[in-house]
Motif scaffolding. Structure first.
Motif, PDB file in Angstrom:
ATOM      1  N   LEU A 128       0.833  -1.204   0.000  1.00  0.00           N
ATOM      2  CA  LEU A 128       0.000   0.000   0.000  1.00  0.00           C
ATOM      3  C   LEU A 128       0.865   1.252   0.000  1.00  0.00           C
ATOM      4  O   LEU A 128       0.566   2.237  -0.681  1.00  0.00           O
ATOM      5  CB  LEU A 128      -0.920  -0.007   1.222  1.00  0.00           C
ATOM      6  CG  LEU A 128      -2.036  -1.059   1.204  1.00  0.00           C
ATOM      7  CD1 LEU A 128      -2.775  -1.091   2.528  1.00  0.00           C
ATOM      8  CD2 LEU A 128      -3.004  -0.789   0.067  1.00  0.00           C
ATOM      9  N   THR A 221      -0.058  -5.795  -4.961  1.00  0.00           N
ATOM     10  CA  THR A 221      -0.717  -4.552  -4.555  1.00  0.00           C
ATOM     11  C   THR A 221      -0.315  -3.359  -5.417  1.00  0.00           C
ATOM     12  O   THR A 221      -1.129  -2.487  -5.694  1.00  0.00           O
ATOM     13  CB  THR A 221      -0.420  -4.258  -3.074  1.00  0.00           C
ATOM     14  OG1 THR A 221      -0.705  -5.424  -2.313  1.00  0.00           O
ATOM     15  CG2 THR A 221      -1.264  -3.115  -2.563  1.00  0.00           C
TER      16      THR A 221
ATOM     17  N   ILE B 258      -7.632  -6.515   0.045  1.00  0.00           N
ATOM     18  CA  ILE B 258      -6.688  -5.571  -0.576  1.00  0.00           C
ATOM     19  C   ILE B 258      -6.119  -6.175  -1.866  1.00  0.00           C
ATOM     20  O   ILE B 258      -6.035  -5.512  -2.907  1.00  0.00           O
ATOM     21  CB  ILE B 258      -5.556  -5.210   0.411  1.00  0.00           C
ATOM     22  CG1 ILE B 258      -6.125  -4.494   1.643  1.00  0.00           C
ATOM     23  CG2 ILE B 258      -4.506  -4.327  -0.264  1.00  0.00           C
ATOM     24  CD1 ILE B 258      -5.122  -4.242   2.750  1.00  0.00           C
ATOM     25  N   ALA B 262      -6.570  -4.636  -5.567  1.00  0.00           N
ATOM     26  CA  ALA B 262      -5.360  -4.215  -6.266  1.00  0.00           C
ATOM     27  C   ALA B 262      -5.185  -4.975  -7.575  1.00  0.00           C
ATOM     28  O   ALA B 262      -4.617  -4.467  -8.536  1.00  0.00           O
ATOM     29  CB  ALA B 262      -4.146  -4.424  -5.356  1.00  0.00           C
ATOM     30  N   HIS B 268      -7.500   5.446  -9.568  1.00  0.00           N
ATOM     31  CA  HIS B 268      -6.869   6.141  -8.454  1.00  0.00           C
ATOM     32  C   HIS B 268      -7.772   7.275  -8.006  1.00  0.00           C
ATOM     33  O   HIS B 268      -8.231   8.070  -8.822  1.00  0.00           O
ATOM     34  CB  HIS B 268      -5.500   6.674  -8.918  1.00  0.00           C
ATOM     35  CG  HIS B 268      -4.823   7.538  -7.915  1.00  0.00           C
ATOM     36  ND1 HIS B 268      -4.131   8.664  -8.252  1.00  0.00           N
ATOM     37  CD2 HIS B 268      -4.717   7.415  -6.585  1.00  0.00           C
ATOM     38  CE1 HIS B 268      -3.643   9.216  -7.158  1.00  0.00           C
ATOM     39  NE2 HIS B 268      -3.967   8.472  -6.145  1.00  0.00           N
ATOM     40  N   TYR B 273     -10.862   2.591  -4.454  1.00  0.00           N
ATOM     41  CA  TYR B 273      -9.417   2.635  -4.285  1.00  0.00           C
ATOM     42  C   TYR B 273      -9.071   2.984  -2.836  1.00  0.00           C
ATOM     43  O   TYR B 273      -8.180   2.402  -2.229  1.00  0.00           O
ATOM     44  CB  TYR B 273      -8.841   3.672  -5.253  1.00  0.00           C
ATOM     45  CG  TYR B 273      -7.365   3.989  -5.071  1.00  0.00           C
ATOM     46  CD1 TYR B 273      -6.388   3.195  -5.649  1.00  0.00           C
ATOM     47  CD2 TYR B 273      -6.984   5.110  -4.339  1.00  0.00           C
ATOM     48  CE1 TYR B 273      -5.051   3.508  -5.485  1.00  0.00           C
ATOM     49  CE2 TYR B 273      -5.647   5.427  -4.177  1.00  0.00           C
ATOM     50  CZ  TYR B 273      -4.674   4.624  -4.748  1.00  0.00           C
ATOM     51  OH  TYR B 273      -3.357   4.929  -4.603  1.00  0.00           O
ATOM     52  N   ILE B 276      -9.104   0.290   0.248  1.00  0.00           N
ATOM     53  CA  ILE B 276      -8.012  -0.614   0.609  1.00  0.00           C
ATOM     54  C   ILE B 276      -7.047   0.075   1.583  1.00  0.00           C
ATOM     55  O   ILE B 276      -6.398  -0.566   2.392  1.00  0.00           O
ATOM     56  CB  ILE B 276      -7.265  -1.191  -0.616  1.00  0.00           C
ATOM     57  CG1 ILE B 276      -6.607  -0.097  -1.452  1.00  0.00           C
ATOM     58  CG2 ILE B 276      -8.171  -2.058  -1.451  1.00  0.00           C
ATOM     59  CD1 ILE B 276      -5.756  -0.659  -2.585  1.00  0.00           C
ATOM     60  N   PHE B 277      -6.992   1.408   1.517  1.00  0.00           N
ATOM     61  CA  PHE B 277      -6.135   2.104   2.479  1.00  0.00           C
ATOM     62  C   PHE B 277      -6.777   2.146   3.856  1.00  0.00           C
ATOM     63  O   PHE B 277      -6.090   2.033   4.871  1.00  0.00           O
ATOM     64  CB  PHE B 277      -5.790   3.505   1.963  1.00  0.00           C
ATOM     65  CG  PHE B 277      -4.861   3.459   0.787  1.00  0.00           C
ATOM     66  CD1 PHE B 277      -3.493   3.433   0.981  1.00  0.00           C
ATOM     67  CD2 PHE B 277      -5.351   3.386  -0.508  1.00  0.00           C
ATOM     68  CE1 PHE B 277      -2.624   3.355  -0.101  1.00  0.00           C
ATOM     69  CE2 PHE B 277      -4.493   3.306  -1.587  1.00  0.00           C
ATOM     70  CZ  PHE B 277      -3.128   3.291  -1.394  1.00  0.00           C
TER      71      PHE B 277
END
Lengths: 305, 305, 265
Positions: A128, A221, B258, B262, B268, B273, B276-277
């Protein structure tokens, strides 16, 4: 021996428990070892038939029986090269700093806690980081360089810890001897501490790389494309300056990605490819680990401080 | 050393001093890469999570019982993914903690030096196998095996992934636990042996309590490993979010989710998107707690002996 | 303590144990050479000699501690009376030996358990589960070790919270709780300060009424203060053995005299 019968019974019960535990311990060991054997045999059984020379020289293909791992192993080597070139100097320098230079202050404590924590951060989190920073902020793309940098950060703690342990094993008297002859700190480090701890550092580097070579999650990822039927551009060119670094920015695939890709395919024929590729990858990592274990063994035998 | 006149020598000394300072700065900045990595991870995770939480309420994130970020009616309940992570980790630890502990006690207190010298490299090799290979093994070997006992088991399930993950963690736990037990001073063991205790009694009554914080550190670092493991669950447990604690079902873990996102091609900046963060931040915080706790316990254990 | 009047010929005294032609080897290195030494019942026997002379090695033969390490080998016998068995015989279980002979070590080594559990440990591995019996025996042992008054209100605290001298008395109580026939002391005061040392010596003095004691010490004054008999060892040989007074004031051997008077060692 004059010991009462009831006590003797207690003792023999305790000793029987000892034996039971030994059996348990050996069973645990066999369990671990047999998993290892089962895994290996399973891969050999499924994949050995695919392991012919063309498997190494063909690109991935829609047709399982014609697919190979050329792009994958070339990509893995390219990524490992970047990883080693980044992780080794930074890791060794950090280790030297922490062992030989760092004062006992808050900054040093902060660095130490950081390294310890980084060693435990799940590898996918590095992915990430790379996706957010290298790919989308620095614009490096899902390329050889991004993957190499990511894996370099991932194995940095391993290299640092190994370097520190190796340096710590060099006795203080050697340092004092160098200082007594008028050496500066860096001369002492570069002429004595570093050469003497080199085998230990090397062991750590190999273990770190063997971990990096099998890492899948971080490079998945970053969005590494899974179907690649070309190689990164050659680093040597026919026209001046004869060297090219275009391969760094090239898209790529790697062994673990190729395995993951084939594993996700429903057709059974691709399973055979997956296990053949897994076999190659396992042999690579085992070889690296075996070299590291052997190096450490030799090191222990030769060192008599 | 050259036979320089006094003034020249002094100048030489000044330049040498500058050179030493530059070297020290280079080494320090290498060591700071570790700090920068942590800052980078936190920065990226927090930055993307802030954009995520500006669109999704944190209450929903923590209480919603569905995880459907890509549907037209999106839900973002992290517990759905956490349930998969916790279930697979619990299965893994129920294998790894007993087997790892028994193995550690056996190797530290019972095995002969030769047995230990043979067993430890085998365990190290097991620990060096790439997790993608373990994932393959779980999907194509362990799951079919489990299906023979329990035919209704789906092809993807948490049980098989958890079991294989457990085997993967065994060497990790046993090596930290064994180190801790071997650090317990011999005099303590002799005290118990002299009273007529058997090896098992000495191990369980004296060595294990004495090495307690070291053992706790081994378990906690093992938990952190299980929670962050990616490829085994991504390959063998499926990638379908499923709020369940039932090991015989398939479910996505945080890490598998994730990977799944990905692998696809989410633009983005989209919420998809950013999920996943947010998931990565949850994972990072979870493992951070375990890592710091493990670090602290290990340090405390080292200070005790 | 060695009264001049009642000092009979030792051979008339009852024996608790005796080593007979005892040899001991670490690998190929011989650490004890043909040791013949009687241990008299309810007497204190001190082993003295320069470091490396084999006195601790000899002591550790009695409870078969050497069995724990590979590459060690006994020859000869240590006979235990009144049953007259050879402790070193292969058919004798070292665990049974250790149940009858207790040992106190150089450095206090309390287990990482409570004070109570430390003292009760020997009884527990002997299969005693009744709380009241354990309680009584623990109290009795702590009283015998002159520790009861100091710890009676904190039996559940971790033993490692005690001071060094208290820890060593706890280790003695731990040994006493299982009522051993022979108590082995391996330099029990070498890690302690003078005040703690004095209290341990006082304790040994009291214990000799009830129990046979074999003590290794590097401190000659201590040997003179606490023991009835003294054996002087050097490089694995037993040089001289006799009443402590005789060994200290009328040594037969020149070597013993040199060591005792501080000319060597």
């Amino acid at each position: 021996m004059a010991v009462s019968d009831s006590l003797r019974a207690t003792i023999s019960r305790a000793k029987r428990n000892d034996l039971i535990f030994v059996a348990l311990g050996i069973a645990a060991l066999l369990f671990a070892a047999s998993t290892f054997v089962a895994l290996f045999l399973d891969m050999v059984g499924d994949g050995l038939s695919r392991l012919n020379p063309s498997f190494f020289t063909e690109f991935a293909s829609r047709r399982a029986e014609r697919a190979g791992i050329l792009a994958a192993w070339v990509g893995t080597f390219a990524v490992m090269l970047v990883t080693a070139l980044v992780a080794v100097p930074i890791g060794v320098a950090s280790g030297i700093y922490l062992e030989e230079y760092a004062p006992k202050n808050k900054l040093t404590a902060l660095i130490e806690i950081n390294i310890n924590n980084l060693a435990g951060v799940p590898s996918i989190v590095y992915g990430l980081l790379a996706l957010g920073l290298f790919v989308h902020t620095f614009g490096l793309g899902a390329s050889v360089q991004t993957a190499g940098l990511t894996l370099a950060l991932l194995i940095l703690p391993v290299v640092i810890v190994a370097t520190r342990e190796a340096i710590r094993a060099v006795p203080g008297s050697i340092r004092e001897a160098a200082y007594a002859l008028g050496a500066t700190r860096w001369q002492m480090v570069s002429d004595h501490v570093l050469p003497y701890s080199l085998p230990g550092i090397l062991t750590g580097v190999i273990i770190g790389l063997s971990r990096a070579i099998g890492e899948t999650a971080p490079i998945v990822t970053i969005g590494a494309v899974t179907f690649i039927a070309f190689l990164p551009p050659s680093p040597v060119t026919s026209s001046p300056p004869f060297l090219s670094f275009d391969w760094l920015a090239s898209p790529f695939t790697a062994m673990p990605i190729q395995i993951f890709n084939w594993t996700s395919r429903p057709e059974e024929a691709f399973q055979a490819n997956a296990s053949a590729a897994a076999l190659v990858l396992v042999v690579m990592t085992l070889l690296m680990n075996a070299i590291a274990i052997w190096l450490r063994y030799r090191l222990r035998r030769n060192l008599n401080w | 050393m050259s036979q320089a006149p006094a003034a020249g020598r002094l100048a030489h000394r000044r330049s040498r001093h500058i050179r030493e300072r530059i070297i020290e700065l280079v080494l320090l900045s290498s060591a700071l890469v570790a700090v920068a990595t942590t800052i980078g991870i936190v920065f990226i995770l927090v930055k993307e999570s802030i954009s995520f939480f500006s669109q999704v309420s944190i209450i929903d994130f923590l209480t919603d019982r569905e995880w459907t970020p890509l549907f037209s009616d999106p839900h973002f309940g992290i517990w759905v993914l956490l349930s998969g992570t916790l279930t697979s980790s619990a299965i893994a630890l129920s294998v790894a903690i007993p087997v790892g502990t028994v193995l550690a006690i056996y190797l530290s207190e019972f095995a002969s030096a030769r047995m230990r010298e043979t067993a430890k490299p085998i365990l190290e090799l097991l620990a060096g196998i790439p997790t993608i290979v373990f994932g393959y093994f779980a999907l194509f070997f362990v799951t079919p095996l489990l299906k023979k006992i329990y035919p209704e088991l789906p092809g993807f399930n948490l049980l098989s992934a958890g079991l294989v993950m457990g085997v993967m963690i065994v060497p990790y736990i046993s090596s930290i636990a064994e180190d801790a037990m071997r650090a317990v001073p011999m005099s303590l063991r002799e005290g118990a042996f002299a009273m007529g205790a058997t090896r098992l009694q000495v191990a369980l009554n004296v060595v294990v309590p004495a090495a307690f914080s070291g053992l706790a550190a081994a378990y906690i670092l093992g938990i952190s490993r299980a929670v962050g493991e990616t490829m085994i669950v991504a390959v063998a447990a499926g990638m379908q979010p499923n709020f369940t604690f039932n090991p015989t079902e398939q479910a996505a873990t945080i890490t598998a989710y994730i990977v799944q996102v990905a692998k696809g091609d989410l633009p983005h900046g989209s919420v998809g998107y950013q999920t996943i963060f947010a998931a990565g931040l949850t994972l990072f915080l979870l493992t951070l707690v375990f890592n710091l706790l493990g670090y602290y316990l290990r340090k405390r254990f080292r200070e005790e002996y | 303590m060695n009264d001049e009047q009642k000092k009979p010929d030792p051979s008339t005294l009852p024996k608790k144990a005796a080593s007979q032609a005892l040899n001991f080897f670490y690998g190929s290195k011989q650490a004890l050479k043909n040791i013949n030494l009687p241990i008299y019942d309810r007497k204190v026997t001190a082993l003295i000699g320069p470091s490396g002379c084999g006195k601790s090695t000899f002591l550790r033969c009695f409870n078969r501690m050497h069995d724990l390490y590979p590459g060690t080998r006994y020859e000869g016998q240590i006979r235990l009376y009144p049953d007259d068995v050879n402790l070193l015989d292969k058919s004798v279980d070292p665990i049974e030996v250790r149940m009858r002979l207790s040992m106190v070590f150089q450095k206090p080594n309390p287990f990482p358990k409570s004070i109570f559990e430390n003292v009760a440990y020997g009884l527990r591995i002997r299969g005693e589960k009744r709380r009241s019996v354990l309680m009584d025996k623990v109290e009795e042992a702590l009283k015998s070790a002159a520790l009861w008054n100091e710890v009676k209100d904190r039996l559940d605290e971790l033993a490692t919270t005690l001071s060094g001298g208290q820890q060593q008395r706890l280790c003695i109580a731990r040994s006493l709780a299982s009522e051993p026939e022979l108590l082995l002391f391996d330099e029990p005061t070498s890690a302690l300060d003078p005040i703690a040392t004095a209290s341990i010596e006082e304790l040994i003095h009291q214990l000799r009424e009830k129990i046979t004691i074999l003590i290794v010490t590097h401190n000659m004054q201590q040997a003179a203060r606490v023991s009835d008999f003294t054996a002087y060892m050097y490089l694995g040989d037993l040089i001289e053995f006799g009443w402590t007074d005789d060994v200290f004031f009328r040594p037969k051997e020149k070597q013993t005299e040199d060591y005792i008077t501080g000319r060597f060692g």
